[in-house]
Design an enzyme around this catalytic site. Structure first.
Site, mmCIF file in Angstrom:
data_model
loop_
_atom_site.group_PDB
_atom_site.id
_atom_site.type_symbol
_atom_site.label_atom_id
_atom_site.label_comp_id
_atom_site.label_asym_id
_atom_site.label_seq_id
_atom_site.Cartn_x
_atom_site.Cartn_y
_atom_site.Cartn_z
ATOM 1 N N LYS A 14 8.010 -2.821 -4.365
ATOM 2 C CA LYS A 14 8.714 -2.259 -5.524
ATOM 3 C C LYS A 14 8.170 -2.786 -6.844
ATOM 4 C CE LYS A 14 12.836 -4.291 -3.949
ATOM 5 N NZ LYS A 14 12.505 -5.644 -3.501
ATOM 6 N N LYS A 52 2.457 -14.230 -4.990
ATOM 7 C CA LYS A 52 3.224 -14.016 -6.232
ATOM 8 C C LYS A 52 2.728 -14.932 -7.342
ATOM 9 C CE LYS A 52 6.907 -11.283 -4.732
ATOM 10 N NZ LYS A 52 8.278 -10.881 -4.651
ATOM 11 N N LYS A 68 0.635 -3.762 1.135
ATOM 12 C CA LYS A 68 2.029 -3.388 1.397
ATOM 13 C C LYS A 68 2.580 -2.546 0.245
ATOM 14 C CE LYS A 68 5.563 -6.352 0.523
ATOM 15 N NZ LYS A 68 6.850 -7.042 0.620
HETATM 16 N N1 AQP Z 1 6.169 -2.102 2.612
HETATM 17 C C1 AQP Z 1 7.129 -2.532 3.427
HETATM 18 N N2 AQP Z 1 7.132 -2.169 4.723
HETATM 19 C C2 AQP Z 1 8.128 -2.597 5.561
HETATM 20 N N3 AQP Z 1 9.158 -3.387 5.149
HETATM 21 C C3 AQP Z 1 9.183 -3.759 3.861
HETATM 22 N N4 AQP Z 1 10.035 -4.522 3.135
HETATM 23 C C4 AQP Z 1 9.606 -4.608 1.861
HETATM 24 N N5 AQP Z 1 8.473 -3.900 1.702
HETATM 25 C C5 AQP Z 1 8.183 -3.362 2.934
HETATM 26 C C6 AQP Z 1 11.248 -5.109 3.674
HETATM 27 O O1 AQP Z 1 12.304 -4.734 2.802
HETATM 28 C C7 AQP Z 1 13.289 -5.775 2.810
HETATM 29 C C8 AQP Z 1 13.702 -6.099 1.411
HETATM 30 O O2 AQP Z 1 12.620 -6.684 0.753
HETATM 31 P P1 AQP Z 1 12.879 -7.634 -0.486
HETATM 32 O O3 AQP Z 1 13.347 -6.836 -1.610
HETATM 33 O O4 AQP Z 1 13.787 -8.730 -0.123
HETATM 34 O O5 AQP Z 1 11.508 -8.329 -0.773
HETATM 35 P P2 AQP Z 1 10.048 -7.947 -0.535
HETATM 36 O O6 AQP Z 1 9.681 -8.019 0.919
HETATM 37 O O7 AQP Z 1 9.263 -8.853 -1.423
HETATM 38 O O8 AQP Z 1 9.993 -6.426 -1.009
HETATM 39 P P3 AQP Z 1 9.111 -5.802 -2.113
HETATM 40 O O9 AQP Z 1 9.443 -4.342 -2.194
HETATM 41 O O10 AQP Z 1 7.659 -6.143 -1.870
HETATM 42 O O11 AQP Z 1 9.647 -6.503 -3.419
HETATM 43 P P4 AQP Z 1 8.869 -7.252 -4.562
HETATM 44 O O12 AQP Z 1 7.819 -6.284 -5.029
HETATM 45 O O13 AQP Z 1 9.890 -7.565 -5.591
HETATM 46 O O14 AQP Z 1 8.263 -8.478 -3.937
HETATM 47 C C9 AQP Z 1 12.684 -6.959 3.549
HETATM 48 O O15 AQP Z 1 13.229 -7.006 4.845
HETATM 49 C C10 AQP Z 1 11.221 -6.638 3.616
HETATM 50 O O16 AQP Z 1 10.616 -7.165 4.774
#
Ligand code: AQP
Length: 336
Positions: free
Chosen positions: A203, A116, A200
């Site tokens: 969002k 990040k 990955k």
């Molecule tokens: N691509 C993925 N595959 C499987 N699990 C995923 N998770 C996120 N992306 C995937 C799981 O979703 C839960 C919520 O995630 P989060 O919002 O707390 O944070 P994150 O992991 O950082 O998700 P994002 O979508 O990648 O958000 P941003 O882009 O804001 O950083 C978690 O349990 C995560 O493991």
């Protein structure tokens, strides 16, 4: 199982944008299944979301949308505690204490911080650095036994366990030692981007073509799957290293239809990507249709959502306060 034999589950999702198919298949899909046999506490972690710059109105909207999506995906506010992180001040309070029990070196090793920081080089704030400490506070406040998350969060679960172990070493019996609860490989542990299948699905991905959003319209879902990056071999077999794009699509199709990987490979043996990709799209459209429709209904019922998050915060605050009081006493703060 009696109520007091039940273990406790905690998990959260950041309202840092629109939820993706990765968030659903990796984490949220499992939440309602668990609420039958565990005490479940699910949070919308808005305080985590501001580690990356958010527009205030969009953050408010996204917070309510995640809450609505929890319910639309099958969470029952009568069975699980659903709340918004910033409504329970104990999260920030415990995070401060835990900051003083977290080593600079161990926090520096977190790959999410490195990723990040690279993505947001103009805003490498201290909150981004201490993100795992706040996450440890979220989990430890509720004495959670299990934390259902995608594998991308495993390093944060490990640092949470290290912090809890260090604290318990000094002040025995303070925290329950939590464990990560991950989907198995091939069962949603990690869903990858459709545009860059070695990354990955996230969002906050600036490339909208890589991400399926839970609120995407059917035509957008179909278009994104038809354009998904694959390879030039035209064989539908699972090979995550050699064929990451196709393997990602096989996993998604298997999860959306309830079929095994072998059944999917058999179904499409001898067929080409021109047939496979729209089939995956259609399966995902059908998987997400009821979630999108229910979310839209819930977002139109603002009073109901307010009642859910208000009652959820009351229940969460009661549990959180008990742990925080214990921690304050142990470290030597004078009782109020
Ligand atoms: N691509 C993925 N595959 C499987 N699990 C995923 N998770 C996120 N992306 C995937 C799981 O979703 C839960 C919520 O995630 P989060 O919002 O707390 O944070 P994150 O992991 O950082 O998700 P994002 O979508 O990648 O958000 P941003 O882009 O804001 O950083 C978690 O349990 C995560 O493991």
């Amino acid at each position: 199982m009696s109520e007091n034999q039940k273990k406790t589950i905690f998990s959260g999702v950041q309202p840092s944008g629109k939820l993706t198919l990765g968030n659903y298949l990796g984490a949220i899909r499992n939440f309602p299944i668990l609420q039958q046999s565990y005490h479940c506490i699910y949070c919308v972690v808005d305080m985590h979301a501001i580690t990356v710059r958010q527009e205030a109105a969009a953050l408010r909207r996204a917070t309510l949308e995640v809450l609505a999506q929890y319910i639309a995906c099958g969470l029952d506010p009568e069975k699980s505690i659903l709340f918004i992180q910033s409504h329970v001040p104990a999260h920030a309070e415990l995070a401060w204490v835990l900051n003083c029990f977290t080593m600079f070196g161990e926090a520096s090793r977190m790959t999410q911080f490195k990723d990040k920081s690279a993505k947001h080089a103009d805003n490498i704030n201290v909150g981004l650095f201490t993100y795992p400490v706040l996450m440890a506070a979220d989990i430890l406040l509720y004495q959670a036994d299990l934390v259902p998350v995608g594998v991308d969060q495993s390093q944060h679960i490990e640092i949470c366990r290290d912090i809890a172990g260090r604290f318990n070493g000094l002040y025995p019996g303070t925290f329950v030692m939590p464990e990560g609860y991950y989907p198995k490989a091939g069962e949603g542990a990690k869903i990858n981007s459709l545009a860059d299948p070695r990354m990955k699905m996230s969002k906050s991905d600036p490339n909208p073509g890589g991400c399926i959003l839970l609120m995407d319209k059917p035509e957008d879902i179909m278009r994104k799957f038809k354009r998904a990056v694959t390879d030039s071999e035209a064989s539908i077999v699972m090979d995550p290293v050699g064929k990451p794009g196709v393997s990602n699509l096989i996993q998604i199709y298997a999860l959306a239809t309830g079929k095994t990987i072998a059944e999917v490979e058999n179904e499409f043996a001898g067929k080409g990507y021109g047939e496979f990709k729209p089939a995956v799209g259609e399966a995902v459209v059908e998987l997400l249709r009821p979630i999108r429709e229910r979310t839209e209904q819930l977002l139109a019922s603002k009073d109901y959502l307010e009642q859910v998050y208000t009652q959820g915060a009351q229940k969460a605050a009661y549990l959180a306060r008990k742990t925080l009081d214990k921690v304050y006493r142990k470290v030597g703060f004078v009782a109020r």
